[in-house]
Design an enzyme around this catalytic site. Structure first.
Site, PDB file in Angstrom:
ATOM      1  N   ARG A   1       0.812  -1.216   0.000  1.00 24.40           N
ATOM      2  CA  ARG A   1       0.000   0.000   0.000  1.00 24.40           C
ATOM      3  C   ARG A   1       0.848   1.269   0.000  1.00 24.40           C
ATOM      4  O   ARG A   1       0.471   2.266   0.622  1.00 24.40           O
ATOM      5  CB  ARG A   1      -0.937   0.026   1.215  1.00 24.40           C
ATOM      6  CG  ARG A   1      -1.984  -1.067   1.225  1.00 24.40           C
ATOM      7  CD  ARG A   1      -3.068  -0.759   0.196  1.00 24.40           C
ATOM      8  NE  ARG A   1      -4.217  -1.612   0.375  1.00 24.40           N
ATOM      9  CZ  ARG A   1      -5.292  -1.298   1.092  1.00 24.40           C
ATOM     10  NH1 ARG A   1      -5.376  -0.143   1.689  1.00 24.40           N
ATOM     11  NH2 ARG A   1      -6.278  -2.136   1.184  1.00 24.40           N
TER      12      ARG A   1
ATOM     13  N   ARG B   1      -3.566   6.853   0.941  1.00 30.49           N
ATOM     14  CA  ARG B   1      -4.081   8.043   1.625  1.00 30.49           C
ATOM     15  C   ARG B   1      -3.138   8.713   2.607  1.00 30.49           C
ATOM     16  O   ARG B   1      -3.384   9.846   3.012  1.00 30.49           O
ATOM     17  CB  ARG B   1      -5.392   7.688   2.338  1.00 30.49           C
ATOM     18  CG  ARG B   1      -6.555   7.601   1.380  1.00 30.49           C
ATOM     19  CD  ARG B   1      -7.792   7.122   2.088  1.00 30.49           C
ATOM     20  NE  ARG B   1      -7.609   5.748   2.528  1.00 30.49           N
ATOM     21  CZ  ARG B   1      -8.585   4.980   2.994  1.00 30.49           C
ATOM     22  NH1 ARG B   1      -9.809   5.455   3.117  1.00 30.49           N
ATOM     23  NH2 ARG B   1      -8.343   3.744   3.347  1.00 30.49           N
TER      24      ARG B   1
ATOM     25  N   ARG C   1      -6.733  11.765  -5.763  1.00 27.50           N
ATOM     26  CA  ARG C   1      -7.944  10.999  -5.451  1.00 27.50           C
ATOM     27  C   ARG C   1      -9.179  11.917  -5.492  1.00 27.50           C
ATOM     28  O   ARG C   1     -10.229  11.525  -6.028  1.00 27.50           O
ATOM     29  CB  ARG C   1      -7.751  10.354  -4.076  1.00 27.50           C
ATOM     30  CG  ARG C   1      -8.958   9.825  -3.392  1.00 27.50           C
ATOM     31  CD  ARG C   1      -9.352   8.464  -3.901  1.00 27.50           C
ATOM     32  NE  ARG C   1     -10.355   7.902  -3.007  1.00 27.50           N
ATOM     33  CZ  ARG C   1     -11.609   8.309  -2.930  1.00 27.50           C
ATOM     34  NH1 ARG C   1     -12.032   9.289  -3.693  1.00 27.50           N
ATOM     35  NH2 ARG C   1     -12.449   7.746  -2.089  1.00 27.50           N
TER      36      ARG C   1
ATOM     37  N   ASP D   1      -6.854  -2.431  -7.200  1.00 31.06           N
ATOM     38  CA  ASP D   1      -7.360  -3.059  -5.989  1.00 31.06           C
ATOM     39  C   ASP D   1      -7.593  -4.536  -6.237  1.00 31.06           C
ATOM     40  O   ASP D   1      -7.756  -4.957  -7.388  1.00 31.06           O
ATOM     41  CB  ASP D   1      -8.667  -2.399  -5.526  1.00 31.06           C
ATOM     42  CG  ASP D   1      -8.940  -2.723  -4.071  1.00 31.06           C
ATOM     43  OD1 ASP D   1      -8.296  -2.112  -3.205  1.00 31.06           O
ATOM     44  OD2 ASP D   1      -9.761  -3.617  -3.795  1.00 31.06           O
TER      45      ASP D   1
ATOM     46  N   TYR E   1     -14.934 -11.471   0.536  1.00 28.26           N
ATOM     47  CA  TYR E   1     -15.607 -10.194   0.229  1.00 28.26           C
ATOM     48  C   TYR E   1     -16.899 -10.422  -0.557  1.00 28.26           C
ATOM     49  O   TYR E   1     -17.897  -9.733  -0.347  1.00 28.26           O
ATOM     50  CB  TYR E   1     -14.675  -9.262  -0.551  1.00 28.26           C
ATOM     51  CG  TYR E   1     -13.590  -8.661   0.313  1.00 28.26           C
ATOM     52  CD1 TYR E   1     -13.845  -7.536   1.101  1.00 28.26           C
ATOM     53  CD2 TYR E   1     -12.325  -9.216   0.374  1.00 28.26           C
ATOM     54  CE1 TYR E   1     -12.870  -6.988   1.914  1.00 28.26           C
ATOM     55  CE2 TYR E   1     -11.330  -8.672   1.179  1.00 28.26           C
ATOM     56  CZ  TYR E   1     -11.606  -7.564   1.954  1.00 28.26           C
ATOM     57  OH  TYR E   1     -10.648  -7.028   2.761  1.00 28.26           O
TER      58      TYR E   1
HETATM   59  O1  CP3 Z   1       0.066  -1.273  -2.605  1.00 30.24           O
HETATM   60  C1  CP3 Z   1      -0.246  -0.345  -3.355  1.00 30.24           C
HETATM   61  O2  CP3 Z   1       0.203   0.816  -3.241  1.00 30.24           O
HETATM   62  C2  CP3 Z   1      -1.158  -0.638  -4.547  1.00 30.24           C
HETATM   63  C3  CP3 Z   1      -2.542  -0.425  -4.333  1.00 30.24           C
HETATM   64  C4  CP3 Z   1      -3.433  -1.369  -3.524  1.00 30.24           C
HETATM   65  C5  CP3 Z   1      -4.686  -0.921  -3.043  1.00 30.24           C
HETATM   66  N1  CP3 Z   1      -5.352  -1.988  -2.519  1.00 30.24           N
HETATM   67  C6  CP3 Z   1      -5.174   0.460  -3.152  1.00 30.24           C
HETATM   68  C7  CP3 Z   1      -6.300   0.906  -2.308  1.00 30.24           C
HETATM   69  C8  CP3 Z   1      -3.332  -2.731  -3.203  1.00 30.24           C
HETATM   70  C9  CP3 Z   1      -2.173  -3.685  -3.430  1.00 30.24           C
HETATM   71  C10 CP3 Z   1      -4.561  -3.097  -2.573  1.00 30.24           C
HETATM   72  C11 CP3 Z   1      -4.864  -4.479  -2.136  1.00 30.24           C
HETATM   73  C12 CP3 Z   1      -6.053  -4.733  -1.299  1.00 30.24           C
HETATM   74  N2  CP3 Z   1      -7.287  -4.148  -1.371  1.00 30.24           N
HETATM   75  C13 CP3 Z   1      -6.132  -5.729  -0.320  1.00 30.24           C
HETATM   76  C14 CP3 Z   1      -5.023  -6.703   0.015  1.00 30.24           C
HETATM   77  C15 CP3 Z   1      -3.960  -6.082   0.839  1.00 30.24           C
HETATM   78  C16 CP3 Z   1      -4.355  -5.794   2.241  1.00 30.24           C
HETATM   79  O3  CP3 Z   1      -4.355  -4.602   2.612  1.00 30.24           O
HETATM   80  O4  CP3 Z   1      -4.634  -6.747   2.962  1.00 30.24           O
HETATM   81  C17 CP3 Z   1      -7.418  -5.710   0.241  1.00 30.24           C
HETATM   82  C18 CP3 Z   1      -7.942  -6.592   1.355  1.00 30.24           C
HETATM   83  C19 CP3 Z   1      -8.147  -4.703  -0.452  1.00 30.24           C
HETATM   84  C20 CP3 Z   1      -9.593  -4.360  -0.274  1.00 30.24           C
HETATM   85  C21 CP3 Z   1      -9.762  -2.928   0.041  1.00 30.24           C
HETATM   86  N3  CP3 Z   1      -9.595  -1.907  -0.839  1.00 30.24           N
HETATM   87  C22 CP3 Z   1     -10.143  -2.365   1.287  1.00 30.24           C
HETATM   88  C23 CP3 Z   1     -10.411  -3.155   2.542  1.00 30.24           C
HETATM   89  C24 CP3 Z   1     -10.191  -0.967   1.099  1.00 30.24           C
HETATM   90  C25 CP3 Z   1     -10.671   0.098   2.051  1.00 30.24           C
HETATM   91  C26 CP3 Z   1      -9.935   0.204   3.314  1.00 30.24           C
HETATM   92  C27 CP3 Z   1      -8.512   0.715   3.192  1.00 30.24           C
HETATM   93  O5  CP3 Z   1      -7.632   0.117   3.822  1.00 30.24           O
HETATM   94  O6  CP3 Z   1      -8.289   1.710   2.524  1.00 30.24           O
HETATM   95  C28 CP3 Z   1      -9.799  -0.703  -0.224  1.00 30.24           C
HETATM   96  C29 CP3 Z   1      -9.669   0.622  -0.860  1.00 30.24           C
HETATM   97  C30 CP3 Z   1      -8.296   1.014  -1.288  1.00 30.24           C
HETATM   98  N4  CP3 Z   1      -7.465   0.226  -2.047  1.00 30.24           N
HETATM   99  C31 CP3 Z   1      -7.656   2.261  -1.055  1.00 30.24           C
HETATM  100  C32 CP3 Z   1      -6.402   2.209  -1.693  1.00 30.24           C
HETATM  101  C33 CP3 Z   1      -5.382   3.293  -1.788  1.00 30.24           C
HETATM  102  C34 CP3 Z   1      -8.265   3.445  -0.321  1.00 30.24           C
HETATM  103  C35 CP3 Z   1      -9.423   3.975  -1.049  1.00 30.24           C
HETATM  104  C36 CP3 Z   1      -9.468   5.480  -1.167  1.00 30.24           C
HETATM  105  O7  CP3 Z   1      -8.499   6.113  -1.644  1.00 30.24           O
HETATM  106  O8  CP3 Z   1     -10.510   6.017  -0.828  1.00 30.24           O
END
Ligand code: CP3
Length: 353
Positions: free
Chosen positions: A26, A30, A39, A76, A153
């Protein structure tokens, strides 16, 4: 084209490096004010993922701030269930949600395996745009969720604490669960292969929720499907081996079996000690991890101490990729990330050469 920085590929092959390579799960997100700005410009999170130029921009942001050894595609894991028409949406502060859930054999039967090149073309466009922008400076990591993690999910309709609907299906109708995991494994294989063809040089499978399973259930419902995916992946592209990293959060107790899955590297969270992990896997796989992301809320001195401790725990020699044990929190101070990366670059050369 040779890479200017191939540390990560070398470490994944357990070859010598001058310092321990590092990237952060990640790393685009944010916690960076410049991410929040783009964003906001994009509208929604999925609009950002669907816009190749903006997805490329946020992928590059952490690389401008820190000397990281890889970029990770901005996307994602939930793009696959979205392409299965489950209606993914994000409500501010609430995480991902689906309009439709999959809780019966009939619902599983109705799901179509997406065609990644066609239905997820926006992801491939982002991969191509990012590769162009990177111009062979560092490798690009592509990724997907594991079948089990995606299934949680899809069945729960979003995030969960107890996974009760997913486990009810798994224990109550294992055949339906296997049918779902089989469709997801085929989808993930096709999706990762499309990312590799588009230019991803490494792929990681995120099994974020594998650790909530019993030992036999982990093997039957998560690891088996990840091993099947690894077997179906393009392992040689553009004259280079394409390494695969498997990350099961809370999967440390199953390390030996994960190491036998065919993956090149295993990602570890902070609950597994690297010195023990290294003894247990020998030279079968490289190891990635495992700074607790919440260490980044402590002082820069405490961060430095913990980085030093983790490097010493792995010890000398190749095969270690430094990372967090899970994604960086949105509340992290970017200056503390800088302290982490600087400490690593200061301390890690003494473990090499
Ligand atoms: O690593 C990186 O920089 C690449 C981007 C990336 C995102 N999600 C961007 C994202 C990656 C590799 C993921 C993987 C992801 N997404 C996982 C597996 C990794 C982990 O954290 O366990 C999972 C379970 C998700 C599902 C997901 N997507 C959730 C639970 C959420 C919301 C909660 C949160 O932690 O932000 C997202 C949204 C998301 N994916 C955001 C980002 C930057 C935030 C959304 C926003 O900008 O509003």
């Amino acid at each position: 084209m040779p890479l200017q920085n191939d540390r990560l590929l070398r470490a994944l092959a357990r070859q010598p490096v001058d310092r321990t390579p590092v990237w952060m799960m990640r790393q685009a997100g944010r916690y960076l004010p410049e991410y929040r700005e783009v964003r906001g410009q994009a509208g929604s999170f999925m609009d950002l993922c669907r816009n190749a130029e903006l997805a490329c921009e946020v992928t590059m942001q952490p690389l401008r701030r820190y000397s990281l050894d890889a970029a990770i595609l901005f996307s994602d894991i939930l793009t696959i269930p979205d392409a299965m028409d489950l209606g993914l949406y994000f409500e501010t502060g609430e995480g991902p949600k689906f309009r439709k859930t999959v809780r019966s054999a009939e619902a599983v039967d109705a799901l179509q395996v997406p065609n990644a090149e066609r239905d997820l073309d926006y992801v491939m466009n982002a991969v191509r745009t990012i590769r162009h922008e990177l111009a062979d400076s560092v490798p690009l990591i592509g990724f997907s969720g594991s079948p089990w993690t995606l299934a949680t999910y899809m069945i729960e309709g979003g995030s969960s604490k107890d996974f009760r609907h997913a486990k009810a299906l798994m224990y109550g109708d294992p055949a339906a669960m296997h049918a779902l995991l089989d469709k997801l494994a085929r989808s993930v294989t096709d999706y990762l292969n499309a990312q590799i063809r588009a230019g991803a040089q490494i792929v990681q499978i995120f099994d974020t929720w594998g650790g909530v399973l019993s030992t036999p259930a982990y093997r039957e419902f998560s690891l088996t499907y990840m091993a099947r995916i690894v077997e179906g992946l393009i392992r040689e592209h553009d004259g280079r081996h394409v390494p695969v990293i498997l990350f099961t959060k809370q999967g440390g107790q199953w390390l030996e079996t994960i190491a036998d899955s065919g993956a090149d590297a295993v990602g570890l969270d902070w609950t597994t000690e690297l010195s023990d992990a290294r003894t247990r896997v020998g030279d079968r796989v490289a190891l990635q991890g495992n700074l607790d992301p919440n260490v980044l809320f402590a002082s820069p001195q405490a961060i430095r101490d913990e980085v030093a401790r983790i490097l010493a725990s792995y010890g000398s020699g190749p095969g270690h990729i430094f990372n967090l044990g899970h994604g960086v929190s949105q509340f992290t101070d970017p200056d503390h990330v800088a302290a982490f990366i600087e400490a690593l670059h200061e301390f890690s050369p003494r473990y090499h050469g």
